[in-house]
Design a protein around this motif. Structure first.
Motif, PDB file in Angstrom:
ATOM      1  N   VAL A  67     -39.168 -60.113  18.165  1.00 62.77           N
ATOM      2  CA  VAL A  67     -37.962 -60.462  17.404  1.00 62.77           C
ATOM      3  C   VAL A  67     -37.039 -59.251  17.314  1.00 62.77           C
ATOM      4  O   VAL A  67     -35.813 -59.361  17.498  1.00 62.77           O
ATOM      5  N   PHE A  68     -37.615 -58.102  17.045  1.00 64.26           N
ATOM      6  CA  PHE A  68     -36.839 -56.853  16.959  1.00 64.26           C
ATOM      7  C   PHE A  68     -36.089 -56.608  18.272  1.00 64.26           C
ATOM      8  O   PHE A  68     -34.881 -56.323  18.278  1.00 64.26           O
ATOM      9  N   ASN A  69     -36.793 -56.697  19.393  1.00 63.81           N
ATOM     10  CA  ASN A  69     -36.166 -56.459  20.695  1.00 63.81           C
ATOM     11  C   ASN A  69     -35.085 -57.487  20.993  1.00 63.81           C
ATOM     12  O   ASN A  69     -34.020 -57.160  21.535  1.00 63.81           O
ATOM     13  N   ALA A  70     -35.356 -58.748  20.658  1.00 60.30           N
ATOM     14  CA  ALA A  70     -34.398 -59.806  20.958  1.00 60.30           C
ATOM     15  C   ALA A  70     -33.105 -59.633  20.169  1.00 60.30           C
ATOM     16  O   ALA A  70     -32.009 -59.904  20.678  1.00 60.30           O
ATOM     17  N   LEU A  71     -33.214 -59.183  18.931  1.00 56.51           N
ATOM     18  CA  LEU A  71     -32.018 -59.006  18.102  1.00 56.51           C
ATOM     19  C   LEU A  71     -31.256 -57.735  18.452  1.00 56.51           C
ATOM     20  O   LEU A  71     -30.026 -57.715  18.440  1.00 56.51           O
ATOM     21  N   THR A  72     -31.974 -56.658  18.752  1.00 54.21           N
ATOM     22  CA  THR A  72     -31.329 -55.352  18.925  1.00 54.21           C
ATOM     23  C   THR A  72     -31.082 -54.992  20.383  1.00 54.21           C
ATOM     24  O   THR A  72     -30.388 -54.015  20.665  1.00 54.21           O
TER      25      THR A  72
END
Length: 622
Positions: free
Chosen positions: A24-29
């Motif tokens: 989720v972190f990678n997908a958002l940032t």
């Protein structure tokens, strides 16, 4: 709130291990924080940012936690961060396939952190297992916004951004206490409160999800009967590792030769540039024959095997197999007084010991983490595999063809099994002497099997692992190449400094069944293990630069002409397995331990073991 102070809203990302927080972190940032299908992957906080509707949001990925009553350093970091109040919104990420356990943590977070939102991730996996989650019921029961997602495929991310924005701008009232207090509401009834919390989580999960637990786990259980049983778990693990090694050995040969020819082809044009500029011979030699040639050799030898090994290793990790390796080896490490997760860091050491040392952060106990760090160099990394492969092909497996490659891979597999056995012995030795202590408890969650995302695996393994490790190796190899060239070209009493050093080491080398040149080559290979054989040839041939060999048969003839026997090859094989870690790994050990004493111990322990075994073999076979 922080968003009004000019630095943008801060969103804390928290959840159980292995629920996809980092995804989720990678997908958002759009960052490339490493993700892995095994518990405990995130061992420190990571920060990133994204912009939505003109507003910049800071996202903080916290270590995975099962509870806010910390049982590990990672859980303590997460709890302290949430209590510190830095975050404007807490985003709890839950696994849709095992909602009950995840809700227990969510209920705890809702008590101390507000505003908050819940992201039910892995909906795609839940659907495949026949699990249906009613997000509206969850939102009603928890009193906070709930959004569904399958972050690996990008599903639900736009809705998640919108929910986070609305939660930041309009947090709403805090919900009532999410689970009943214990009788009398006494603060010391921890067990009663925990029981009440679990009962509440179970009730919510039952109301909000529809699933057949047996059907959901049926496929994973069938695979686990093969991959983790007492009869087949270890053999299958060895076969998989042997297959990875065989593919690495066979697949890296041609690319390595092509890359070496291309890089070495630039050597003479570079020399011509220095000559055209009127540079003195020593500057030309130091930079072209010293620095460039060494760096070119390291790149051509390291890059192809790593570009094959790391993606294969990452595919096993992404599929959820690595925790099964830890499960299979946990008994052995427990008997050795070490931590079961050391098996994961040991496997990482096969690719790069420096990466294995960094991976030891997943071990909560400082004592057991230090044991894992100090013994990681017992496992041969990619830098030692070319030397091991060459020795096996020249002295132990003759001929060519498919069966010879299988035999070489089998013998190399045997070397790694020996390395694992010595790792367990060294761990037991440390746990019984310098690092005595009570073993910590170890609970391992076996994540579900997942189809690896091949495209992301290739990008992540090449960019985040292969090039990262290669860059550090080049940074160490460049100055080392300069020093090696100086030692080979500066003469004292008619002999180079290199030969003087080899003569000094001759008595010790002879005692170990080697010679001074071989031992010196290992010391010169401290910056990068890949240059051990070229340094050896440089000493035997008395050349002033690193020397390549045309074929293994030519190299075998050269070595036997300088006194090599089968016993010498066995001793060289053993010392290749067990000697001091490379410069990059030593630097990493110091960064992780902040101690020169423990860094020195990590250098001395495998070196003493290797030297002792070589002396014993020489006495028996010499």
């Amino acid at each position: 709130m922080a968003g009004t102070k000019g630095k943008g809203p801060v969103i804390a990302l928290v959840g159980n291990p292995n629920v996809g927080k980092s995804t989720v972190f990678n997908a958002l940032t759009n960052l490339r924080q490493h993700t892995g299908n095994w518990p405990g992957k995130t061992v420190e906080t990571a920060r990133g940012a994204y912009t939505y509707h003109g507003r910049t949001y800071t996202l903080v990925d916290l270590p995975g936690a099962y509870s806010l009553h910390p049982g590990s350093a990672e859980e303590e970091v997460t709890r302290d961060y949430l209590l510190g109040g830095e975050a404007d919104v807490t985003l709890v990420v839950a696994d849709a396939t095992c909602l009950e356990r995840n809700l227990a943590l969510a209920l705890q977070i809702l008590e101390i952190a507000w505003p908050a939102a819940l992201c039910v991730n892995l909906l795609d996996e839940a659907e495949k297992k026949g699990v249906r989650v009613d997000l509206d019921v969850l939102a009603s029961e928890l009193g906070c916004p709930v959004v569904g997602a399958a972050a690996r495929g990008g599903r639900g991310l736009d809705e998640l951004r919108q929910v986070l924005e609305e939660t930041v701008l309009h947090p709403g009232p805090r919900p009532e206490r999410p689970f009943p207090a214990c009788p009398g509401d006494c603060g010391g009834c921890a067990e009663s409160r925990a029981a009440a919390l679990m009962a509440r989580a179970k009730a919510i999960a039952a109301k909000a999800s529809d699933m057949d637990p047996e059907a959901a786990a049926r496929r994973d259980r069938r695979l686990d009967r093969l991959l983790t049983s007492r009869r087949t778990g270890i053999p299958v693990m060895l076969l998989l590792l042997a297959g990875v090694l065989w593919l690495t050995m066979v697949g890296a040969n041609v690319p390595s030769e092509l890359l070496s020819a291309w890089l070495m082809g630039w050597q003479e044009p570079l020399r011509g540039l220095f000559q055209a500029a009127g540079a003195p011979w020593w500057l030309e030699g130091a930079l072209v024959d010293g620095v460039y040639r060494t760096v070119a050799w390291v790149v051509s030898v390291m890059l192809p095997p790593m570009a094959i090994f790391f993606p294969l290793f990452t595919l096993l990790e992404d599929a959820g197999y690595l925790p099964r390796v830890a499960f299979n080896l946990d008994h052995f490490f427990r008997k050795a007084g070490a931590h079961g997760r050391q098996s994961l860091t040991m496997c990482m050491g096969l690719g790069c010991n420096a990466c294995g040392v960094m991976g030891c952060r997943i071990i909560q106990s400082p004592r057991e983490r230090l044991i894992a760090i100090l013994t990681n160099a017992f496992i041969p990394c990619n830098g030692r595999l070319p030397t091991l492969t060459a020795l096996i092909a020249m002295f132990f497996v003759t001929g060519s063809g498919l069966w010879s490659s299988f035999a070489s891979a089998a013998l190399l597999m045997g070397c790694i099994v020996l390395a694992v056995a010595m790792t367990l012995w060294a761990s037991r030795f440390l746990a019984s002497t310098a690092l005595k202590g009570e073993p910590s408890s170890f609970s391992l969650e076996l994540p579900p099997y997942r189809a690896p995302q091949v495209g992301q695996v290739l990008v992540r393994s090449i960019l985040d692992r292969t090039l990262f490790v290669l860059g550090r190796a080049v940074a160490v190899a460049a100055p080392a190449g300069l020093l090696i060239w100086i030692a080979a070209n500066v003469t004292v009493g008619g002999e180079s400094v290199l030969l003087h050093l080899a003569n000094f080491l001759q008595p010790l080398g002879g005692l170990m069944g080697l010679d001074g040149i071989i031992l010196l080559a290992f010391f010169l290979g401290f910056p990068a293990n890949e240059i051990v054989v070229p340094c050896m040839l440089m000493g035997y041939l008395s050349t002033g630069t690193l020397t390549d060999y045309g074929s293994l048969s030519q190299l075998h003839g050269l070595l036997t002409a300088h006194g090599w026997t089968a016993a010498t090859a066995v001793c060289a094989l053993v010392f290749t397995l067990f000697h001091f870690p490379c410069g990059t790994t030593c630097f990493t050990i110091y960064k992780e331990t902040k101690s020169l004493k423990w860094t020195a111990a990590a250098v001395a322990l495998p070196t003493a073991v290797g030297a002792g075994l070589c002396i014993l073999i020489h006495l028996l076979l010499g």
